[in-house]
Every structure is written in C-alpha cells, then in structure tokens.
Enzyme design. Structure first.
Site, PDB file in Angstrom:
ATOM      1  N   ASN A 113      43.158  99.318  47.460  1.00  0.00           N
ATOM      2  CA  ASN A 113      44.480  98.693  47.606  1.00  0.00           C
ATOM      3  C   ASN A 113      44.497  97.258  47.080  1.00  0.00           C
ATOM      4  OD1 ASN A 113      43.116  97.332  49.590  1.00  0.00           O
ATOM      5  ND2 ASN A 113      44.435  97.988  51.291  1.00  0.00           N
TER       6      ASN A 113
ATOM      7  N   GLU B  74      40.933  92.191  54.508  1.00  0.00           N
ATOM      8  CA  GLU B  74      41.478  93.498  54.891  1.00  0.00           C
ATOM      9  C   GLU B  74      41.714  93.530  56.416  1.00  0.00           C
ATOM     10  OE1 GLU B  74      41.552  96.502  52.500  1.00  0.00           O
ATOM     11  OE2 GLU B  74      42.701  97.478  54.079  1.00  0.00           O
TER      12      GLU B  74
ATOM     13  N   ASP C 102      36.230 113.121  44.203  1.00  0.00           N
ATOM     14  CA  ASP C 102      37.155 112.627  45.223  1.00  0.00           C
ATOM     15  C   ASP C 102      38.624 112.874  44.864  1.00  0.00           C
ATOM     16  OD1 ASP C 102      37.597 110.722  43.309  1.00  0.00           O
ATOM     17  OD2 ASP C 102      36.733 109.057  44.426  1.00  0.00           O
TER      18      ASP C 102
ATOM     19  N   SER D 266      58.862 121.373  40.225  1.00  0.00           N
ATOM     20  CA  SER D 266      59.064 120.580  39.016  1.00  0.00           C
ATOM     21  C   SER D 266      60.021 119.414  39.263  1.00  0.00           C
ATOM     22  CB  SER D 266      59.611 121.466  37.897  1.00  0.00           C
ATOM     23  OG  SER D 266      60.727 122.209  38.358  1.00  0.00           O
TER      24      SER D 266
HETATM   25 CA    CA Z   1      36.022 107.182  43.679  1.00  0.00          CA
HETATM   26 CA    CA Z   2      37.356 109.613  41.144  1.00  0.00          CA
HETATM   27 CA    CA Z   3      40.896  97.248  50.432  1.00  0.00          CA
END
Ligand code: CA
Ligand code: CA
Ligand code: CA
Length: 585
Positions: free
Chosen positions: A241, A255, A198, A273
């Site tokens: 979060n 949430e 991911d 950079s």
């Molecule tokens: Ca993950």
């Molecule tokens: Ca990950």
């Molecule tokens: Ca959350």
C-alpha cells in the site's frame, strides 16, 4: 504501404469478433463441448461471416470517404494498423487470401452481405434463411449471390475451401505472441491467467494489475496487496500500500501509526463482462475517422480480453482513455482510507453467470487468517438470462438453479473471506432498455450511409447464432418481457437469500436496480439514455454508466450500510504528505 496491410485488420476483426462471441457464451468457441455444439452450433464460420461483412463494409466506406479504388482502400485499411506485434503479417495473409475476390466483387458494387456469401465466408445452406446485415438487394439476396458467383467463375477465380482458409488465419493469429496466451486459454476453455504463486502481478494486462492491485514484490509470495502488515512494515512494504518504514522522531512504524485500527479493507467484484468492463472502441468500426492512432490500443485490448477493468465501476483506478471518465468504488474506498491503496481484485469473466462463476471464483486471492476483510460485490447482471440460443428461454437459469449456485458460491466465500467482510448481491439488469433505446438508431458501421440500425444488427447476430442476448436484443416484445420476467425472478432469489441466510465470516446484503437508477440519474441531467450503452456491441453499459453507477452505489451504500466501507482515516493527509501517490498503481 503495399496492399498487404489491409489483411491485417481482417484478422484482427475476426479475433475481435470471436472474443465478442465468447463474451456471449460461457463456452469457448474452439472448445467443442457437446452440449454447446448440439444446441447452438456456434462455429468459426459464424464468426468469419460477421468478420467478413464488417471488414468489407469498412473497405467500402474507406473507398467512399477517400474517393479511392477498392485496392487503395484495402491498402489504407492495413496502413492504419500498428506496426508492432506481428499483426501486420496477419493482415497480409488475409488480403492475399481474400483480397482479389473482394476487390473484384466490390468493383461490381455488390454489398458486403452478397460478397461474403459469394466467397463462402457466410454460409448459404439452401434450406436456411440467409443471414444479412444490410437490407436485401432489390433482386433478392439469393439471386444476387448467384449473379456474383457467375462473375467470379467468369474471371476464373476459384473459391477456396473457406474452413481451411479461416483455420490458417486463426493459426497464424495464434502464433503471434500477443495472441498466444489468449488462444491457449480459449483452446483449454480456461481464461488467460498470468499470475505467480500469490496471484498478484507487476505486469498490467493478462490478468495483471489492471485486474488486481500491483504486486510490489513478485519474487516473494508473502508480499501482496491486502494482507495485514508483517511487523507493521517497519522494514518493507509487505502489503504494497506504499506505507512502510518508521518515524525517526519516535521510532513508531508508519503503518502502525497511520493504519492500526482504521478499519482498512479491500474490494472485490465477482462478475461478468459488464463488471470487467467490456468495450470495443467505436473508432475501430468508423472508417471515416480512421487515423494512425485508431488502433494503437488494439494489442492492449486483446491482452485484456477486450475488457478495461482499469476504468471499471468497481475496481477502476486509471483515467479513462475510452471516453467518459473514471469513477470507481475502489477509488472512493482508497480516498476514505489511504491504507487501502492497491487492495482491489476484479474477478470477472466475459460470459460470467451464476452457473460458471464457481470455476473462476477460486482465483480470488484472500487468506482468511492473515489478510484484511473484504467488501465483495456479486455482480452478474445478465448472462443468466442472456444466451445466443434461438430457444433462449429454455437455456436461461431457473430460480432453483440460481439458488443452488449462489448458495454454493457464498459457502465457498465463507471459507475464504476474513472475519468482518461484507458481500453485496446485485440484482440483474432489465435489458429491455437496450431495444427501447437503440433499435432505430444507427450502428457505428451504418452511420456513414444511414443503412444499418441496431434492429438490423441484432437480427444479423441472431441469424448467426452469436447474439449475446437473444431475449433482450430482439424485435419480439413478448420475448423481451419474458426475459425481464425471468431476470426479476432470479433477482428475487438473490433478495430472499440476502434476507434469510447468515454466514460466519461476512454480512450479506442486496442491492437492486443499479442501471435503472443510473438511467434515471442521467436523464435527470438532461442527457440521452443511449449515451449509457456501448455503441459497437449494443449490449454493455459503457464508461459513463460505470462512472455514474459508482457514485450511486457508493452514496446509497453509505446511507444504507454506514459501516460497509469502514471509517474515514484521520491520517489520510499525513499519509499523502509522507508517501505521495504511494507508489502509484
Ligand atoms: Ca508477491
Ligand atoms: Ca506476484
Ligand atoms: Ca504497507
């Protein structure tokens, strides 16, 4: 400590410098792309020259400051290096290889240029000008080198084949765990990227959470910062979060209660950079101030490509440990809506330009269907006009190329950004500020004896074909003006695109003259403009410039594009009361 430690720092500096050079050039040092080699001939030899000159200078200054012998100074130098990470072994190797010659020549009070030419770490082809950082010796550099060579011959020292020696050092350096990934990356001309499926990581450096929000579950690719919450995160924190679970009083997930309809979004910078926040601590080249803490951040710096995105203008989130203070667009966006916690990505590379961005743009992690919208800063402030070629103008991006590349990137973004996103094209900087501000000031390595100005430093880099920006870091005013002229033409291309093109998934904007505004702001506070520049490379905006820039961009954006960063979340206080620091960063 025995004399072996001294060598360590030699190796380190070679690596540092090789990375510095990489920074200046989109192509890698070790990746022998034909075009690159033919055009500029950047080689390990140029790196070994500047590495040698810096290290010999440091040894000289250590001996001077501590009123000690050269041998003792080399021991000292190594003693300041951290024990772990195997770096000391490299130090040993370098001292063993070069120590005796350097000590001998230093005892004859020869300067670093002469020594490094004599031991062949700087090349001295008879038909080419000799590169030198210091002013030439009175008898002339060539003559001085000849004398030094005779001294070495008398003492029956033989100069080893330097190329082989340098290769063996690099081999040793690259066999250390801390360097291995970087060397592999350099060899394959792909940046070090250590992410799982991911793209988010629980590890800080090596493109981990210093670069993009920390993954709160590395074993599950459906859990990552920036996604819309799965089932309102009633049972787990799917978007990292720090907000999850439900209110026992009414059974409503937090949430949903605190984040639904709050216009939550993340921030991304596509950059170079400067955006990644390149920085070499000046303490490393200031022997008069060495302490056992001087090099403690070395391994971290190496594994982050000498970038400090965790303190940067767009995505910084930690308190700065490199001077100045941290302020960032991400922190402000998070303050505005705590639901945005950890939703940042710094997609920047040393050497990034409109031409090569497309290669690493693909590492942007965003799902158009399941993730929240983004505010994307397209911030390539110089490498389209900065290169290390002597005929620098011929190698600058043309307006036509710029237009084609930027349009390609924007079209790619249109197929990856969630609806409701925004993209801000940032104009190029006006790098004339570099020469105007620094040319007659002393470089950190020249401060002790007031013998090396930035003008000398820039010249030396140019001579070695490793000047990251020949156009601006140059005594030729006409060339500096032409470089700015091209930068302005390229900025105009960005401005025209922003004014004329529309995209399905995002709105496009243009922001100009960031650093002119930073300088004006800083001067209005009665401060000095040189405080805004990186002392060691004499090229990048520093921590102060980043923090001041974050405030300026934020304030101006709020005026010009009031909806850009979303609404203020009325539940921020409740979120903090229940979730504290939301799991930190
Ligand atoms: Ca993950
Ligand atoms: Ca990950
Ligand atoms: Ca959350």
């Amino acid at each position: 400590m025995n004399g072996k430690k001294a060598v360590l720092s030699l190796g380190l500096l070679l690596v540092i410098l090789s990375l510095l050079v990489q920074n200046s050039s989109s192509k890698s040092l070790f990746h022998h792309e034909k075009v690159h080699l033919r055009k500029s001939q950047v080689s390990t030899k140029d790196i070994s020259c500047i590495g040698c000159v810096l290290i010999v200078s440091i040894v000289e200054q250590l001996a001077q400051v501590h009123n000690s012998s050269t041998e003792r100074a080399m021991e000292l130098l190594c003693s300041y290096l951290p024990e772990k990470e195997g770096l000391r072994g490299v130090c040993l190797l370098i001292v063993d290889l070069f120590g005796p010659e350097i000590v001998r020549l230093l005892n004859y009070r020869l300067n670093a240029d002469v020594i490094c030419h004599t031991i062949k770490l700087c090349k001295s082809d008879s038909h080419q000008p000799l590169c030198h950082l210091y002013k030439e010796p009175k008898v002339g550099l060539r003559k001085s080198i000849k004398q030094a060579e005779r001294l070495l011959q008398k003492s029956e020292y033989s100069i080893r084949k330097t190329t082989e020696v340098v290769s063996s050092i690099l081999f040793k350096v690259c066999s250390l765990p801390v360097f291995k990934k970087i060397c592999d990356a350099i060899a394959s001309s792909e940046p070090a990227e250590d992410f799982d499926q991911d793209n988010f990581s629980m590890f800080p450096s090596l493109r981990g959470y210093h670069w993009r929000g920390r993954d709160c579950n590395d074993f599950d690719k459906s859990v990552y910062p920036g996604r819309r919450p799965e089932d309102w995160d009633a049972l787990r924190d799917s978007n990292c979060n720090g907000i999850w679970g439900f209110d026992q009083k009414d059974g409503v997930p937090y949430e949903k209660k605190f984040c639904e309809g709050t216009d939550a979004k993340g921030i991304v910078v596509l950059g170079d950079s400067a955006a990644a926040h390149f920085h070499i601590p000046p303490a490393w080249v200031t022997p008069a101030q060495y302490s056992k803490d001087t090099f403690t951040n070395l391994a971290l710096a190496i594994s982050n490509e000498f970038d400090w995105p965790q303190f940067s203008m767009c995505t910084g989130f930690q308190n700065s440990t490199i001077g100045g203070w941290t302020q960032s667009l991400y922190l402000k966006l998070r303050d505005r809506n705590r639901c945005n916690h950890r939703d940042y990505q710094n997609i920047s590379r040393n050497g990034g330009s409109s031409d090569n961005l497309k290669k690493y743009l693909r590492s942007l992690a965003r799902n158009q269907e399941t993730d929240k919208p983004l505010v994307v800063f397209y911030g390539l402030i110089g490498n389209d006009v900065c290169n290390s070629h002597a005929d620098t103008i011929r190698h600058m991006t043309t307006p036509g190329e710029m237009k084609a590349d930027v349009m390609d990137d924007l079209q790619y973004l249109d197929t990856h950004l969630p609806n409701g996103s925004n993209v801000i094209l940032m104009s190029l900087a006006d790098g004339r500020f570099l020469w105007d501000t620094l040319h007659d000031r002393y470089h950190p390595i020249g401060q002790l004896n007031k013998d090396i100005t930035y003008a000398q430093f820039y010249d030396f880099l140019s001579c070695l074909s490793i000047n990251p920006c020949v156009g601006w870091m140059n005594k030729n005013e006409t060339l500096r003006n032409l470089t700015t002229e091209r930068a302005e033409q390229l900025s105009k291309v960005l401005q025209d695109i922003a004014a004329s093109k529309t995209f399905a998934h995002f709105e496009l904007h243009y922001y100009e003259n960031l650093y002119q505004k930073v300088i004006a702001k800083w001067e209005s506070l009665g401060r000095n403009p040189w405080e805004l520049l990186e002392p060691v490379d004499g090229f990048h905006p520093d921590q102060v410039a980043s923090a001041v820039g974050a405030d300026l961009v934020w304030d101006e954006a709020m005026q010009t594009w009031p909806s850009l960063f979303g609404k203020e979340n009325p539940f921020n206080k409740e979120i903090i009361a229940i979730f504290g620091d939301q799991g930190g960063h």
